[in-house]
Design an enzyme around this catalytic site. Structure first.
Site, short mmCIF file in Angstrom:
data_model
loop_
_atom_site.label_atom_id
_atom_site.label_comp_id
_atom_site.label_asym_id
_atom_site.label_seq_id
_atom_site.Cartn_x
_atom_site.Cartn_y
_atom_site.Cartn_z
N HIS A 103 -0.33 1.71 -2.37
CA HIS A 103 -1.65 1.50 -1.75
C HIS A 103 -2.10 2.74 -0.99
O HIS A 103 -3.05 3.40 -1.38
CB HIS A 103 -1.61 0.27 -0.83
CG HIS A 103 -2.92 0.01 -0.16
ND1 HIS A 103 -3.00 -0.34 1.17
CD2 HIS A 103 -4.19 0.07 -0.62
CE1 HIS A 103 -4.29 -0.51 1.49
NE2 HIS A 103 -5.03 -0.26 0.41
N HIS A 122 0.16 -2.33 5.22
CA HIS A 122 -0.74 -3.46 5.01
C HIS A 122 -0.02 -4.60 4.29
O HIS A 122 -0.62 -5.41 3.61
CB HIS A 122 -1.98 -3.01 4.23
CG HIS A 122 -2.59 -1.76 4.78
ND1 HIS A 122 -2.32 -0.52 4.25
CD2 HIS A 122 -3.38 -1.57 5.85
CE1 HIS A 122 -2.95 0.41 4.97
NE2 HIS A 122 -3.59 -0.20 5.95
FE1 FES Z 1 1.26 -0.27 1.69
FE2 FES Z 1 -1.27 -0.38 2.41
S1 FES Z 1 0.05 1.33 2.47
S2 FES Z 1 -0.04 -1.97 1.63
#
Ligand code: FES
Length: 173
Positions: A103, A122
């Protein structure tokens, strides 16, 4: 409102006349790409083959930190204790993954209770027994898994990665 309906009808009729069709045809002609003259090149990338460890170095459900395909790409080797997709070694249970969250690049940590890699950023979660499948969170792809080979001496070699590692512009190293 009646005036509006009349104008709309007039517009529709004009579009369906030759003038409207000619304009639409010209727009389509501009948008359509020209026929490709050269065949697209294969997206196959040769990763370096790198020895990461030996099977004797691994204990069941005890993660070992590694780096692949280069020193700036942290990852983990795991002996899961049960045969899994993409698993290498005599028991088909050795897997490797990047530990950079797809992500936004937070470092992932391994949870022994459910054999997942988890993101503190997140809260995305990835199942190590299912090829790094995302099971929750913000990421938009599964976790990149190493292609592993175990040789006759029990050395574990990484020879590729099945998804784009976070922060890389392409799979070209
Ligand atoms: Fe891993 Fe956003 S950086 S869920």
């Amino acid at each position: 409102m009646k005036g509006c309906s009349i104008l709309a009808d007039a517009g529709r009729r004009r579009f369906l006349t030759g003038a409207g069709l000619a304009t639409a045809g010209a727009a389509v002609a501009t948008v359509l790409p020209a026929e490709a003259k050269t065949p697209p090149s294969a997206a196959l990338v040769r990763y370096p083959a790198t020895r990461l460890a030996n099977v004797k170095d691994l204990k069941v459900n005890d993660p070992m930190d590694v780096a692949y395909p280069d020193a700036d790409a942290p990852g983990v080797l795991l002996k899961l204790g049960t045969r899994v997709p993409g698993g290498a070694g005599p028991d088909g249970d050795i897997v490797g993954f990047t530990t950079v969250c797809p992500h936004k690049g937070f470092p992932l940590s391994y949870k022994t209770a459910d054999k997942t890699l988890n993101c503190p950023g997140h809260y995305s979660r990835f199942d190590c027994e299912k090829g790094g499948q995302q099971i929750w969170g913000q990421a938009t792809q599964n976790l990149p898994q190493y292609v592993l080979r175990v040789d006759a001496k029990g050395d574990i070699h990484a020879e590729g990665v099945d998804e784009l590692i976070y922060g890389r512009l392409s799979n070209v190293l």
